[in-house]
Design a protein around this motif. Sequence first.
Motif, PDB file in Angstrom:
ATOM      1  N   GLU A 185      -0.995   2.369 -20.090  1.00  0.00           N
ATOM      2  CA  GLU A 185       0.588   2.334 -19.978  1.00  0.00           C
ATOM      3  C   GLU A 185       0.901   1.865 -21.314  1.00  0.00           C
ATOM      4  O   GLU A 185       1.927   2.264 -21.770  1.00  0.00           O
ATOM      5  CB  GLU A 185       0.946   1.324 -18.890  1.00  0.00           C
TER       6      GLU A 185
ATOM      7  N   LYS B 110       0.548   4.774 -23.975  1.00  0.00           N
ATOM      8  CA  LYS B 110       1.505   5.733 -23.548  1.00  0.00           C
ATOM      9  C   LYS B 110       2.905   5.368 -24.293  1.00  0.00           C
ATOM     10  O   LYS B 110       3.818   6.222 -24.508  1.00  0.00           O
ATOM     11  CB  LYS B 110       1.943   6.025 -22.112  1.00  0.00           C
ATOM     12  N   ARG B 111       3.472   4.139 -24.345  1.00  0.00           N
ATOM     13  CA  ARG B 111       4.583   3.558 -24.678  1.00  0.00           C
ATOM     14  C   ARG B 111       4.822   3.201 -26.098  1.00  0.00           C
ATOM     15  O   ARG B 111       5.708   2.683 -26.643  1.00  0.00           O
ATOM     16  CB  ARG B 111       5.140   2.179 -23.923  1.00  0.00           C
ATOM     17  N   ARG B 112       3.535   3.445 -26.639  1.00  0.00           N
ATOM     18  CA  ARG B 112       3.369   2.711 -28.183  1.00  0.00           C
ATOM     19  C   ARG B 112       4.278   3.562 -29.409  1.00  0.00           C
ATOM     20  O   ARG B 112       4.834   2.978 -30.073  1.00  0.00           O
ATOM     21  CB  ARG B 112       2.006   2.877 -28.578  1.00  0.00           C
TER      22      ARG B 112
ATOM     23  N   ILE C  39       7.499   4.182 -28.656  1.00  0.00           N
ATOM     24  CA  ILE C  39       8.603   3.647 -28.721  1.00  0.00           C
ATOM     25  C   ILE C  39       9.469   2.899 -29.853  1.00  0.00           C
ATOM     26  O   ILE C  39       8.427   2.159 -30.038  1.00  0.00           O
ATOM     27  CB  ILE C  39       8.945   2.816 -27.379  1.00  0.00           C
TER      28      ILE C  39
ATOM     29  N   LEU D 173      14.952   0.574 -23.530  1.00  0.00           N
ATOM     30  CA  LEU D 173      13.856   1.236 -23.323  1.00  0.00           C
ATOM     31  C   LEU D 173      12.798   0.399 -22.816  1.00  0.00           C
ATOM     32  O   LEU D 173      12.188   0.440 -21.811  1.00  0.00           O
ATOM     33  CB  LEU D 173      13.704   2.612 -23.933  1.00  0.00           C
ATOM     34  N   ILE D 174      12.464  -0.424 -23.940  1.00  0.00           N
ATOM     35  CA  ILE D 174      11.653  -1.529 -23.857  1.00  0.00           C
ATOM     36  C   ILE D 174      11.720  -2.591 -22.828  1.00  0.00           C
ATOM     37  O   ILE D 174      10.686  -2.813 -21.883  1.00  0.00           O
ATOM     38  CB  ILE D 174      11.279  -2.404 -25.172  1.00  0.00           C
TER      39      ILE D 174
ATOM     40  N   TYR E  42      10.835  -0.827 -19.374  1.00  0.00           N
ATOM     41  CA  TYR E  42       9.402  -0.904 -19.077  1.00  0.00           C
ATOM     42  C   TYR E  42       8.974  -2.086 -18.571  1.00  0.00           C
ATOM     43  O   TYR E  42       8.095  -2.200 -17.913  1.00  0.00           O
ATOM     44  CB  TYR E  42       8.842   0.038 -20.163  1.00  0.00           C
TER      45      TYR E  42
END
Length: 104
Positions: free
Chosen positions: A60, A63-65, A67, A74-75, A78
């Motif tokens: 996870e 996948k979000r790295r 951003i 958004l951070i 999540y």
Amino acid sequence: RGGPRQSIALKAPSVKCVSMVARLSGIQKQVLSFYRSVIRTARAKDTDLRDQILRHARQELDKRRGIEKRNVLLIEHYLRKGKKQLEVLQDSSVQGIGTFTRSG
């Protein structure tokens, strides 16, 4: 073994190097704190579940790295989502984790 010993001198970092270390933003500190909580929760579980939790958390995060650091909304989204999942994992009756995937 009988040869001359070499000693390695370690130099302390200069003040210039230390001052160049970037400080973490508040949101970055929150994300790191959350990740440490995930690790602590995983340690309390049996080996198989621990591995599942850590693998899922790493996936996870990877996948979000991408951003952008400036996309705080958004951070935070999540982070809230992850905290809800962590609350469920902290329940002692949890025996496994699963994910849902979208079909093509």
